[in-house]
Design an enzyme around this catalytic site. Structure first.
Site, mmCIF file in Angstrom:
data_model
loop_
_atom_site.group_PDB
_atom_site.id
_atom_site.type_symbol
_atom_site.label_atom_id
_atom_site.label_comp_id
_atom_site.label_asym_id
_atom_site.label_seq_id
_atom_site.Cartn_x
_atom_site.Cartn_y
_atom_site.Cartn_z
ATOM 1 C CB SER A 1 -0.894 0.006 1.246
ATOM 2 O OG SER A 1 -1.559 1.247 1.388
ATOM 3 C CE1 TYR B 1 -3.871 -2.171 4.888
ATOM 4 C CE2 TYR B 1 -3.206 0.106 4.540
ATOM 5 C CZ TYR B 1 -3.607 -1.117 4.035
ATOM 6 O OH TYR B 1 -3.718 -1.296 2.674
#
Length: 262
Positions: A152, A166
């Site tokens: 990501s 995350y």
């Protein structure tokens, strides 16, 4: 050196974790439409069954599934054993399954770290480790087997949202992928990461519904990612055209990371 041979993935055996929904589904569909055999794996058996039904209707390739809950360590071994029994080899592993947790800094819980890092980082290593013999079995000197880790841009930049575990897990995944590239390259396996920007996925659904226009405005190319964007990148990395790419982290984000805000 024509396009058909450079980007050919026909008859390759591919495992896509979380391949029934979101980005994983986009990737699975791209491989299927180009003649690959795709195994999707997640804990939602009904979603996997329905996805395979729809994917097989596309023709060219074929889809099957192995139900596995990657929060459970024992299910990692189950997937590897099932693939060995059914195919005996694996050309491409796409580590896509992931989890997120958003909560304020002052209240961010320990349980979030355990849940997110286990799935996004630890299980990626363990599954890759478990299927390495299958990847080795499919590798040839001219065409190594491939590991594609779905990272990501939040592992490259500091996100505005309070998703501490995350962001840390994806930054760790990016570096784990480079470490694997060094160790497994010698065994005929490449390892690369796609650091995805905003795509229409279950994880991004609520955020895009609320801030979709603003997010798209912040992307230099002015839109969110399409299925073709991520599927095409995976096909490139899995084909002869990507055979010498190893240890790369590719920002697939329309320029979000490099876009100046002022």
């Amino acid at each position: 050196m024509d396009n058909a041979s450079l980007f050919d993935v026909k008859d390759k055996i591919v495992l896509v974790t979380g391949g029934a929904k979101g980005i994983g589904r986009m990737i699975s569909e791209g491989f299927i439409q180009n003649g690959a055999t795709v195994y999707i794996s997640s804990r939602d058996a009904k979603a996997c069954e329905q996805a395979c039904k729809e994917l097989n209707a596309l023709g060219k390739g074929k889809a099957d599934y192995i139900t596995a809950d990657f929060y459970r360590e024992e299910d990692v071994k189950k997937v590897a054993e099932e693939l060995k029994k059914r195919e005996g080899k694996l050309h491409v592993l796409v580590n896509n399954s992931g989890s997120n947790w958003g909560e304020s800094y002052d209240n961010y819980p320990s349980s979030a770290w355990d849940r997110v890092l286990n799935l996004n980082l630890k299980r990626v290593f363990q599954l890759t480790q478990a299927v390495t013999p299958l990847l080795e079995a499919a590798s040839t000197p001219a065409s190594p087997s491939r590991i594609i880790n779905i990272g990501s841009i939040d592992g490259l930049r500091v996100p505005a949202l309070e998703t501490f575990a995350y962001s840390a897990s994806k930054a760790g995944l990016h570096h784990l992928s480079r470490v694997l590239a060094s160790h497994l390259g010698k065994r005929g396996i490449t390892s690369n990461t796609i650091a995805c920007g905003p795509f229409q996925s279950k994880m991004m659904k609520a955020t895009l519904e609320k801030f979709g226009d603003k997010i798209a405005e912040g992307v230099p190319l002015g839109r969110i990612g399409s299925p073709q964007d991520v599927a095409g990148t995976c096909i490139w990395l899995s084909s002869m055209a990507g055979a010498w790419v190893n240890g790369a982290t590719i920002a697939l984000d329309g320029g979000s990371v490099v876009g100046a805000k002022l």
